[in-house]
Design an enzyme around this catalytic site. Structure first.
Site, PDB file in Angstrom:
ATOM      1  N   GLU A  67      -8.364  12.470  12.262  1.00  0.00           N
ATOM      2  CA  GLU A  67      -7.458  11.193  12.618  1.00  0.00           C
ATOM      3  C   GLU A  67      -6.675  11.581  13.862  1.00  0.00           C
ATOM      4  O   GLU A  67      -5.809  12.212  13.681  1.00  0.00           O
ATOM      5  CB  GLU A  67      -6.850  10.790  11.219  1.00  0.00           C
ATOM      6  CG  GLU A  67      -5.888   9.474  11.723  1.00  0.00           C
ATOM      7  CD  GLU A  67      -5.973   8.355  10.457  1.00  0.00           C
ATOM      8  OE1 GLU A  67      -6.144   8.854   9.335  1.00  0.00           O
ATOM      9  OE2 GLU A  67      -5.300   7.521  10.698  1.00  0.00           O
ATOM     10  N   LYS A  87       0.894  -1.265  -0.119  1.00  0.00           N
ATOM     11  CA  LYS A  87       0.015  -0.042   0.031  1.00  0.00           C
ATOM     12  C   LYS A  87       0.827   1.288   0.026  1.00  0.00           C
ATOM     13  O   LYS A  87       1.912   1.291   0.744  1.00  0.00           O
ATOM     14  CB  LYS A  87      -0.722   0.106   1.120  1.00  0.00           C
ATOM     15  CG  LYS A  87      -1.499   1.201   1.310  1.00  0.00           C
ATOM     16  CD  LYS A  87      -2.536   1.552   2.663  1.00  0.00           C
ATOM     17  CE  LYS A  87      -3.362   2.421   2.864  1.00  0.00           C
ATOM     18  NZ  LYS A  87      -4.102   2.752   4.133  1.00  0.00           N
TER      19      LYS A  87
HETATM   20  C1  LIG Z   1      -4.000  11.054   3.411  1.00  0.00           C
HETATM   21  C2  LIG Z   1      -5.501  11.279   3.508  1.00  0.00           C
HETATM   22  O1  LIG Z   1      -6.407  10.629   4.078  1.00  0.00           O
HETATM   23  C3  LIG Z   1      -6.084   9.220   4.867  1.00  0.00           C
HETATM   24  C4  LIG Z   1      -6.898   9.114   5.848  1.00  0.00           C
HETATM   25  C5  LIG Z   1      -8.127   8.798   5.958  1.00  0.00           C
HETATM   26  C6  LIG Z   1      -8.246   7.910   4.684  1.00  0.00           C
HETATM   27  C7  LIG Z   1      -7.466   7.777   3.833  1.00  0.00           C
HETATM   28  C8  LIG Z   1      -7.910   6.934   2.628  1.00  0.00           C
HETATM   29  O2  LIG Z   1      -9.090   6.294   2.424  1.00  0.00           O
HETATM   30  O3  LIG Z   1      -7.009   6.869   1.644  1.00  0.00           O
HETATM   31  C9  LIG Z   1      -6.096   8.210   3.759  1.00  0.00           C
HETATM   32  O4  LIG Z   1      -5.324   6.985   4.292  1.00  0.00           O
HETATM   33  C10 LIG Z   1      -5.780  12.710   3.475  1.00  0.00           C
HETATM   34  O5  LIG Z   1      -6.888  13.049   3.795  1.00  0.00           O
HETATM   35  O6  LIG Z   1      -4.863  13.586   2.890  1.00  0.00           O
END
Ligand SMILES: C=C(O[C@H]1C=CC=C(C(=O)O)[C@@H]1O)C(=O)O
Length: 419
Positions: A226, A181
Protein backbone atom coordinates in the site's frame (compact mmCIF):
# COMPACT_ATOMS: atom_id res chain seq x y z
CA UNK A 1 7.93 16.95 20.81
CA UNK A 2 11.05 16.62 18.70
CA UNK A 3 14.37 15.31 19.88
CA UNK A 4 17.35 15.22 17.59
CA UNK A 5 19.99 12.86 18.87
CA UNK A 6 22.56 14.09 16.39
CA UNK A 7 23.15 17.70 15.35
CA UNK A 8 22.95 18.20 11.58
CA UNK A 9 26.48 18.93 10.32
CA UNK A 10 26.88 20.04 6.73
CA UNK A 11 26.92 16.89 4.60
CA UNK A 12 29.07 16.26 1.54
CA UNK A 13 27.18 13.92 -0.76
CA UNK A 14 28.59 12.26 -3.90
CA UNK A 15 26.79 9.86 -6.20
CA UNK A 16 28.70 7.76 -8.72
CA UNK A 17 27.75 5.09 -11.26
CA UNK A 18 28.22 1.59 -9.91
CA UNK A 19 29.04 -1.55 -11.88
CA UNK A 20 26.26 -4.12 -11.50
CA UNK A 21 26.00 -4.67 -7.70
CA UNK A 22 23.71 -7.71 -8.04
CA UNK A 23 20.76 -7.83 -5.62
CA UNK A 24 20.87 -4.51 -3.78
CA UNK A 25 19.38 -6.00 -0.58
CA UNK A 26 22.60 -7.99 -0.08
CA UNK A 27 24.52 -4.75 0.40
CA UNK A 28 22.78 -3.42 3.48
CA UNK A 29 24.01 -4.33 6.98
CA UNK A 30 23.10 -7.74 8.41
CA UNK A 31 22.13 -6.34 11.85
CA UNK A 32 20.83 -2.89 10.89
CA UNK A 33 19.33 -3.10 7.41
CA UNK A 34 17.94 -0.04 5.65
CA UNK A 35 16.00 -0.85 2.50
CA UNK A 36 13.24 0.20 0.14
CA UNK A 37 13.08 -2.18 -2.83
CA UNK A 38 10.36 -3.15 -5.31
CA UNK A 39 10.88 -5.60 -8.17
CA UNK A 40 14.63 -5.47 -7.61
CA UNK A 41 14.76 -1.66 -8.01
CA UNK A 42 15.27 0.63 -5.06
CA UNK A 43 17.77 1.76 -2.48
CA UNK A 44 19.54 0.27 0.51
CA UNK A 45 21.56 2.07 3.15
CA UNK A 46 24.78 1.13 4.90
CA UNK A 47 25.54 2.75 8.26
CA UNK A 48 24.11 5.97 9.64
CA UNK A 49 25.46 9.46 8.96
CA UNK A 50 22.56 11.14 10.78
CA UNK A 51 19.67 9.90 12.88
CA UNK A 52 16.80 12.05 14.06
CA UNK A 53 14.02 10.85 16.32
CA UNK A 54 10.55 12.29 16.77
CA UNK A 55 7.50 11.71 18.92
CA UNK A 56 4.05 13.22 19.25
CA UNK A 57 1.38 14.51 16.90
CA UNK A 58 3.84 16.69 14.94
CA UNK A 59 6.36 13.89 14.34
CA UNK A 60 6.10 14.03 10.54
CA UNK A 61 5.91 17.82 10.35
CA UNK A 62 8.99 18.07 12.57
CA UNK A 63 10.80 15.50 10.43
CA UNK A 64 9.94 17.43 7.25
CA UNK A 65 11.32 20.62 8.83
CA UNK A 66 14.53 18.89 9.98
CA UNK A 67 14.95 17.43 6.50
CA UNK A 68 14.68 20.87 4.90
CA UNK A 69 17.52 22.10 7.13
CA UNK A 70 19.67 19.01 6.38
CA UNK A 71 19.18 19.59 2.66
CA UNK A 72 19.97 23.30 2.92
CA UNK A 73 23.27 22.57 4.68
CA UNK A 74 24.34 19.78 2.29
CA UNK A 75 26.62 19.94 -0.74
CA UNK A 76 25.38 17.40 -3.25
CA UNK A 77 27.30 16.20 -6.29
CA UNK A 78 24.93 13.91 -8.18
CA UNK A 79 25.64 13.49 -11.89
CA UNK A 80 23.49 10.31 -11.89
CA UNK A 81 20.17 12.12 -11.33
CA UNK A 82 17.96 9.07 -10.89
CA UNK A 83 15.11 8.65 -8.42
CA UNK A 84 16.87 7.84 -5.13
CA UNK A 85 20.33 9.06 -6.18
CA UNK A 86 21.95 11.96 -4.28
CA UNK A 87 21.03 12.74 -0.68
CA UNK A 88 18.32 10.49 0.80
CA UNK A 89 16.83 9.65 4.18
CA UNK A 90 14.90 6.56 5.22
CA UNK A 91 12.03 7.11 7.64
CA UNK A 92 9.53 5.19 9.73
CA UNK A 93 6.78 6.86 11.76
CA UNK A 94 4.63 5.65 14.62
CA UNK A 95 0.99 4.89 13.90
CA UNK A 96 -0.44 6.84 16.85
CA UNK A 97 0.14 10.44 17.94
CA UNK A 98 0.65 9.26 21.53
CA UNK A 99 2.83 6.24 20.73
CA UNK A 100 5.70 5.66 23.13
CA UNK A 101 7.76 4.45 20.16
CA UNK A 102 10.11 6.88 18.50
CA UNK A 103 9.70 7.76 14.84
CA UNK A 104 12.98 8.02 12.92
CA UNK A 105 14.64 9.67 9.98
CA UNK A 106 17.99 8.08 9.10
CA UNK A 107 20.54 9.42 6.61
CA UNK A 108 22.83 6.50 5.70
CA UNK A 109 26.60 6.79 5.24
CA UNK A 110 26.41 4.91 1.95
CA UNK A 111 23.46 4.22 -0.35
CA UNK A 112 23.44 1.61 -3.07
CA UNK A 113 20.64 1.96 -5.58
CA UNK A 114 19.35 0.42 -8.74
CA UNK A 115 16.77 1.67 -11.18
CA UNK A 116 15.91 0.39 -14.64
CA UNK A 117 19.22 -1.38 -15.22
CA UNK A 118 21.41 1.43 -13.84
CA UNK A 119 23.10 1.28 -10.46
CA UNK A 120 24.75 3.90 -8.29
CA UNK A 121 26.57 4.43 -5.05
CA UNK A 122 26.12 7.49 -2.89
CA UNK A 123 28.64 8.38 -0.18
CA UNK A 124 27.50 10.77 2.55
CA UNK A 125 30.34 12.38 4.49
CA UNK A 126 29.81 14.26 7.77
CA UNK A 127 33.40 15.57 7.96
CA UNK A 128 33.56 19.35 7.82
CA UNK A 129 35.14 20.50 4.54
CA UNK A 130 35.03 17.03 2.93
CA UNK A 131 35.68 16.78 -0.80
CA UNK A 132 33.30 14.94 -3.15
CA UNK A 133 34.46 11.51 -4.40
CA UNK A 134 37.30 11.86 -6.92
CA UNK A 135 36.26 9.04 -9.28
CA UNK A 136 33.39 8.73 -11.74
CA UNK A 137 32.60 5.03 -11.51
CA UNK A 138 33.20 2.25 -9.01
CA UNK A 139 32.41 -1.36 -8.20
CA UNK A 140 31.66 -3.20 -4.95
CA UNK A 141 31.97 -6.89 -4.04
CA UNK A 142 28.65 -8.70 -3.54
CA UNK A 143 28.40 -9.61 0.16
CA UNK A 144 27.57 -13.11 1.36
CA UNK A 145 24.20 -13.37 3.16
CA UNK A 146 23.58 -15.83 6.01
CA UNK A 147 21.09 -18.69 5.79
CA UNK A 148 17.29 -18.55 5.93
CA UNK A 149 16.04 -17.40 9.35
CA UNK A 150 13.43 -19.45 11.17
CA UNK A 151 11.38 -18.06 14.07
CA UNK A 152 8.49 -19.66 15.96
CA UNK A 153 5.79 -17.02 16.23
CA UNK A 154 3.17 -17.32 18.97
CA UNK A 155 0.21 -15.14 19.93
CA UNK A 156 1.31 -11.79 21.32
CA UNK A 157 -0.69 -9.45 23.52
CA UNK A 158 -3.85 -9.93 21.43
CA UNK A 159 -4.49 -13.61 20.73
CA UNK A 160 -7.12 -14.90 18.29
CA UNK A 161 -9.85 -15.12 20.95
CA UNK A 162 -9.17 -11.59 22.20
CA UNK A 163 -9.09 -10.35 18.61
CA UNK A 164 -12.43 -12.00 17.79
CA UNK A 165 -13.91 -10.38 20.92
CA UNK A 166 -12.50 -6.99 19.85
CA UNK A 167 -14.06 -7.36 16.40
CA UNK A 168 -17.43 -8.32 17.93
CA UNK A 169 -17.27 -5.29 20.22
CA UNK A 170 -16.32 -3.01 17.31
CA UNK A 171 -19.33 -4.29 15.33
CA UNK A 172 -21.59 -3.54 18.33
CA UNK A 173 -20.19 0.00 18.59
CA UNK A 174 -20.59 0.55 14.85
CA UNK A 175 -24.19 -0.68 14.88
CA UNK A 176 -24.90 1.57 17.88
CA UNK A 177 -23.64 4.60 15.89
CA UNK A 178 -20.43 6.61 16.26
CA UNK A 179 -17.82 4.87 14.18
CA UNK A 180 -18.61 3.48 10.73
CA UNK A 181 -15.39 1.52 10.25
CA UNK A 182 -12.58 0.51 12.61
CA UNK A 183 -9.37 -1.28 11.57
CA UNK A 184 -8.35 -3.67 14.34
CA UNK A 185 -5.08 -5.58 14.52
CA UNK A 186 -3.49 -8.40 16.49
CA UNK A 187 0.12 -9.39 17.08
CA UNK A 188 2.45 -12.39 17.05
CA UNK A 189 5.76 -12.57 18.88
CA UNK A 190 8.93 -14.62 18.69
CA UNK A 191 12.70 -14.42 19.01
CA UNK A 192 15.27 -14.27 16.25
CA UNK A 193 18.02 -16.88 16.67
CA UNK A 194 21.34 -15.35 17.80
CA UNK A 195 23.52 -14.25 14.90
CA UNK A 196 20.64 -14.32 12.39
CA UNK A 197 21.27 -12.27 9.26
CA UNK A 198 18.27 -9.95 8.90
CA UNK A 199 19.03 -9.58 5.19
CA UNK A 200 17.99 -13.22 4.72
CA UNK A 201 14.49 -12.22 5.92
CA UNK A 202 14.45 -9.33 3.45
CA UNK A 203 15.58 -11.53 0.57
CA UNK A 204 12.78 -14.01 1.36
CA UNK A 205 10.18 -11.22 1.53
CA UNK A 206 11.37 -9.69 -1.75
CA UNK A 207 11.42 -13.06 -3.54
CA UNK A 208 7.88 -13.92 -2.44
CA UNK A 209 6.35 -10.43 -2.86
CA UNK A 210 8.27 -8.75 -5.70
CA UNK A 211 5.37 -6.40 -6.51
CA UNK A 212 5.32 -5.10 -2.92
CA UNK A 213 7.88 -2.81 -1.33
CA UNK A 214 10.31 -4.77 0.82
CA UNK A 215 11.41 -2.34 3.50
CA UNK A 216 13.70 -2.22 6.51
CA UNK A 217 13.99 0.87 8.68
CA UNK A 218 15.25 0.84 12.26
CA UNK A 219 14.21 -2.76 12.92
CA UNK A 220 10.86 -2.61 11.12
CA UNK A 221 10.85 -5.05 8.20
CA UNK A 222 8.08 -6.09 5.84
CA UNK A 223 6.68 -6.33 2.32
CA UNK A 224 3.81 -3.92 1.89
CA UNK A 225 1.49 -3.38 -1.08
CA UNK A 226 0.00 0.00 0.00
CA UNK A 227 1.43 3.33 -1.23
CA UNK A 228 0.34 6.21 0.99
CA UNK A 229 2.09 8.92 -1.05
CA UNK A 230 4.60 8.88 -3.87
CA UNK A 231 5.78 12.19 -5.28
CA UNK A 232 7.73 13.06 -8.39
CA UNK A 233 7.98 16.85 -8.61
CA UNK A 234 4.43 18.11 -8.31
CA UNK A 235 2.94 14.76 -9.35
CA UNK A 236 1.41 12.73 -6.52
CA UNK A 237 0.25 9.13 -6.72
CA UNK A 238 -1.28 6.89 -4.06
CA UNK A 239 -2.79 3.42 -3.97
CA UNK A 240 -5.59 2.76 -1.51
CA UNK A 241 -6.24 -0.82 -0.45
CA UNK A 242 -9.15 -2.02 1.66
CA UNK A 243 -11.33 -5.09 1.24
CA UNK A 244 -9.57 -8.47 1.07
CA UNK A 245 -10.20 -12.08 0.12
CA UNK A 246 -8.15 -15.29 0.22
CA UNK A 247 -6.73 -16.45 -3.13
CA UNK A 248 -8.43 -19.55 -4.59
CA UNK A 249 -6.64 -22.87 -4.69
CA UNK A 250 -7.00 -23.22 -8.49
CA UNK A 251 -7.74 -20.92 -11.42
CA UNK A 252 -11.51 -21.31 -11.23
CA UNK A 253 -11.83 -20.82 -7.47
CA UNK A 254 -9.31 -17.96 -7.65
CA UNK A 255 -11.37 -16.11 -10.25
CA UNK A 256 -14.52 -16.80 -8.21
CA UNK A 257 -12.80 -15.39 -5.09
CA UNK A 258 -11.89 -12.17 -6.94
CA UNK A 259 -15.40 -11.80 -8.32
CA UNK A 260 -16.98 -12.46 -4.93
CA UNK A 261 -14.73 -9.78 -3.41
CA UNK A 262 -15.78 -7.20 -6.00
CA UNK A 263 -19.45 -8.09 -5.36
CA UNK A 264 -19.19 -8.16 -1.56
CA UNK A 265 -21.20 -5.24 -0.13
CA UNK A 266 -19.18 -5.44 3.09
CA UNK A 267 -15.81 -5.17 1.28
CA UNK A 268 -17.02 -2.49 -1.14
CA UNK A 269 -18.20 -0.45 1.87
CA UNK A 270 -14.88 -1.01 3.65
CA UNK A 271 -13.05 0.18 0.55
CA UNK A 272 -15.30 3.20 0.08
CA UNK A 273 -14.47 4.47 3.58
CA UNK A 274 -10.75 4.18 2.82
CA UNK A 275 -10.81 5.97 -0.53
CA UNK A 276 -13.24 8.64 0.73
CA UNK A 277 -10.98 9.45 3.68
CA UNK A 278 -7.94 9.75 1.43
CA UNK A 279 -9.72 12.00 -1.07
CA UNK A 280 -11.14 14.20 1.71
CA UNK A 281 -7.66 14.70 3.20
CA UNK A 282 -6.12 15.41 -0.21
CA UNK A 283 -8.73 17.87 -1.52
CA UNK A 284 -7.51 20.94 0.42
CA UNK A 285 -3.91 20.19 -0.57
CA UNK A 286 -3.93 19.41 -4.29
CA UNK A 287 -5.38 20.22 -7.69
CA UNK A 288 -6.40 17.91 -10.56
CA UNK A 289 -7.36 15.14 -8.16
CA UNK A 290 -8.29 11.97 -10.03
CA UNK A 291 -9.19 8.52 -8.72
CA UNK A 292 -10.27 5.31 -10.47
CA UNK A 293 -14.08 5.41 -10.62
CA UNK A 294 -14.32 1.81 -9.38
CA UNK A 295 -11.82 -0.21 -7.34
CA UNK A 296 -9.83 -2.82 -9.26
CA UNK A 297 -8.83 -6.25 -7.98
CA UNK A 298 -5.19 -6.36 -6.96
CA UNK A 299 -3.69 -9.83 -6.98
CA UNK A 300 -1.05 -10.61 -4.37
CA UNK A 301 0.40 -14.05 -3.68
CA UNK A 302 -1.62 -14.38 -0.46
CA UNK A 303 -4.68 -12.18 -1.08
CA UNK A 304 -6.97 -10.32 -3.42
CA UNK A 305 -7.48 -6.68 -2.46
CA UNK A 306 -9.85 -4.01 -3.67
CA UNK A 307 -7.56 -1.20 -4.84
CA UNK A 308 -7.96 2.36 -6.11
CA UNK A 309 -5.17 4.39 -7.68
CA UNK A 310 -5.18 8.14 -7.12
CA UNK A 311 -3.28 10.94 -8.89
CA UNK A 312 -3.07 14.65 -8.15
CA UNK A 313 -0.96 17.75 -8.66
CA UNK A 314 0.81 19.23 -5.64
CA UNK A 315 1.76 22.83 -5.05
CA UNK A 316 5.53 23.39 -5.51
CA UNK A 317 7.69 22.79 -2.41
CA UNK A 318 5.31 20.22 -0.93
CA UNK A 319 7.44 17.25 0.13
CA UNK A 320 6.32 13.63 0.04
CA UNK A 321 6.46 13.65 3.84
CA UNK A 322 4.15 16.68 4.02
CA UNK A 323 1.63 14.64 2.02
CA UNK A 324 2.06 11.55 4.20
CA UNK A 325 1.49 13.75 7.24
CA UNK A 326 -1.72 15.17 5.77
CA UNK A 327 -3.05 11.71 4.87
CA UNK A 328 -2.13 9.62 7.90
CA UNK A 329 -4.05 7.78 9.31
CA UNK A 330 -6.35 6.83 6.44
CA UNK A 331 -9.37 4.60 6.92
CA UNK A 332 -7.29 1.70 5.53
CA UNK A 333 -5.44 1.57 8.86
CA UNK A 334 -7.63 3.49 11.36
CA UNK A 335 -11.26 3.82 10.28
CA UNK A 336 -14.06 6.36 9.83
CA UNK A 337 -14.53 8.96 11.23
CA UNK A 338 -10.80 9.15 11.91
CA UNK A 339 -10.87 10.59 15.43
CA UNK A 340 -13.53 8.18 16.69
CA UNK A 341 -11.80 5.23 15.02
CA UNK A 342 -8.36 6.11 16.41
CA UNK A 343 -9.81 6.25 19.94
CA UNK A 344 -11.60 2.94 19.44
CA UNK A 345 -8.41 1.27 18.13
CA UNK A 346 -6.54 2.43 21.25
CA UNK A 347 -9.35 1.36 23.57
CA UNK A 348 -10.03 -2.07 22.05
CA UNK A 349 -6.46 -3.10 21.17
CA UNK A 350 -5.06 -1.59 24.38
CA UNK A 351 -1.49 -2.03 23.04
CA UNK A 352 0.79 0.49 21.37
CA UNK A 353 1.02 -0.42 17.66
CA UNK A 354 4.42 1.23 17.48
CA UNK A 355 5.33 1.85 13.85
CA UNK A 356 3.05 -0.86 12.41
CA UNK A 357 0.58 0.78 9.98
CA UNK A 358 2.49 4.08 10.09
CA UNK A 359 4.27 5.64 7.09
CA UNK A 360 7.58 4.00 6.13
CA UNK A 361 9.72 5.07 3.19
CA UNK A 362 12.35 7.42 1.88
CA UNK A 363 12.79 10.98 0.73
CA UNK A 364 15.36 12.78 -1.39
CA UNK A 365 16.81 16.28 -1.36
CA UNK A 366 13.99 17.73 -3.49
CA UNK A 367 11.37 16.27 -1.13
CA UNK A 368 10.43 13.63 -3.69
CA UNK A 369 10.02 10.21 -2.19
CA UNK A 370 7.68 7.37 -1.43
CA UNK A 371 5.86 6.59 1.80
CA UNK A 372 4.20 3.22 2.16
CA UNK A 373 1.98 2.00 4.98
CA UNK A 374 4.04 -0.35 7.16
CA UNK A 375 1.75 -3.37 6.78
CA UNK A 376 2.67 -7.06 6.45
CA UNK A 377 5.57 -6.27 8.76
CA UNK A 378 7.39 -7.12 11.95
CA UNK A 379 9.54 -5.15 14.32
CA UNK A 380 12.81 -6.89 15.14
CA UNK A 381 14.47 -5.35 18.19
CA UNK A 382 18.22 -5.33 18.78
CA UNK A 383 17.81 -8.20 21.29
CA UNK A 384 16.07 -10.28 18.58
CA UNK A 385 12.50 -9.86 19.85
CA UNK A 386 10.13 -10.08 16.89
CA UNK A 387 6.63 -8.58 16.98
CA UNK A 388 4.45 -8.86 13.87
CA UNK A 389 1.09 -7.14 13.42
CA UNK A 390 -1.81 -7.67 11.01
CA UNK A 391 -5.18 -5.99 10.93
CA UNK A 392 -8.49 -5.93 9.13
CA UNK A 393 -11.18 -3.35 8.51
CA UNK A 394 -14.31 -3.90 10.58
CA UNK A 395 -17.68 -2.58 9.38
CA UNK A 396 -21.26 -3.33 10.44
CA UNK A 397 -21.30 -6.54 8.36
CA UNK A 398 -18.03 -8.02 9.70
CA UNK A 399 -17.87 -11.46 11.31
CA UNK A 400 -15.18 -12.06 13.98
CA UNK A 401 -14.08 -15.51 12.69
CA UNK A 402 -13.62 -14.19 9.16
CA UNK A 403 -11.50 -11.28 10.37
CA UNK A 404 -9.33 -13.70 12.37
CA UNK A 405 -8.82 -15.72 9.17
CA UNK A 406 -8.10 -12.56 7.14
CA UNK A 407 -5.44 -11.40 9.59
CA UNK A 408 -3.84 -14.88 9.40
CA UNK A 409 -3.49 -14.36 5.63
CA UNK A 410 -2.04 -10.89 6.17
CA UNK A 411 0.58 -12.35 8.52
CA UNK A 412 1.76 -14.69 5.75
CA UNK A 413 4.49 -12.52 4.24
CA UNK A 414 6.15 -12.43 7.66
CA UNK A 415 5.24 -15.94 8.86
CA UNK A 416 6.40 -17.47 5.55
CA UNK A 417 9.64 -15.48 5.54
CA UNK A 418 10.30 -16.69 9.09
CA UNK A 419 8.99 -20.25 8.58
C1 LIG B 1 -4.51 -3.28 8.16
C2 LIG B 1 -4.03 -4.07 7.21
O1 LIG B 1 -4.49 -4.05 5.90
C3 LIG B 1 -5.26 -2.95 5.42
C4 LIG B 1 -4.88 -2.77 4.01
C5 LIG B 1 -5.50 -3.48 3.01
C6 LIG B 1 -6.69 -4.19 3.27
C7 LIG B 1 -7.28 -4.12 4.50
C8 LIG B 1 -8.54 -4.85 4.76
O2 LIG B 1 -9.12 -5.45 3.81
O3 LIG B 1 -8.98 -4.90 5.91
C9 LIG B 1 -6.74 -3.26 5.58
O4 LIG B 1 -7.48 -2.07 5.57
C10 LIG B 1 -2.95 -5.02 7.46
O5 LIG B 1 -2.47 -5.66 6.51
O6 LIG B 1 -2.51 -5.15 8.63
Amino acid sequence: MTRTTTAAPPLTVSTRILDDPGTVLRHTLRDRPLAFVRNGDGIVGIGEALRFTFTGPDRMRDAAAVWRSVVEAATVDDPVQLRGSGLVAFGSFAFADDSADESVLIVPRVVIGRRRGKAWLTAIDTTVGAEPLAFTRTSVPVPHVGPHVSVTLRPGRIDEAAYAANVAEAVRRIVAGGAQKVVLARDLVGTLPPGADRRAVLLDLAAAYPQCVTFAVDGLVGATPETLARTDGTRLTARVLAGSAARGTDEVSDRAAAEALAASAKDVEEHAFAIDSLLASLRPLVTELRADPEPFRLQLPNLWHLATDVQATLPPDTTSLDVADALHPTAAVAGTPTDVAVRLVAELEGVDRGRYAGPVGWMGATGDGEWMLALRSARIDDDGTVRAWAGAGVVAGSEPAREVAETALKFRPVTDALA
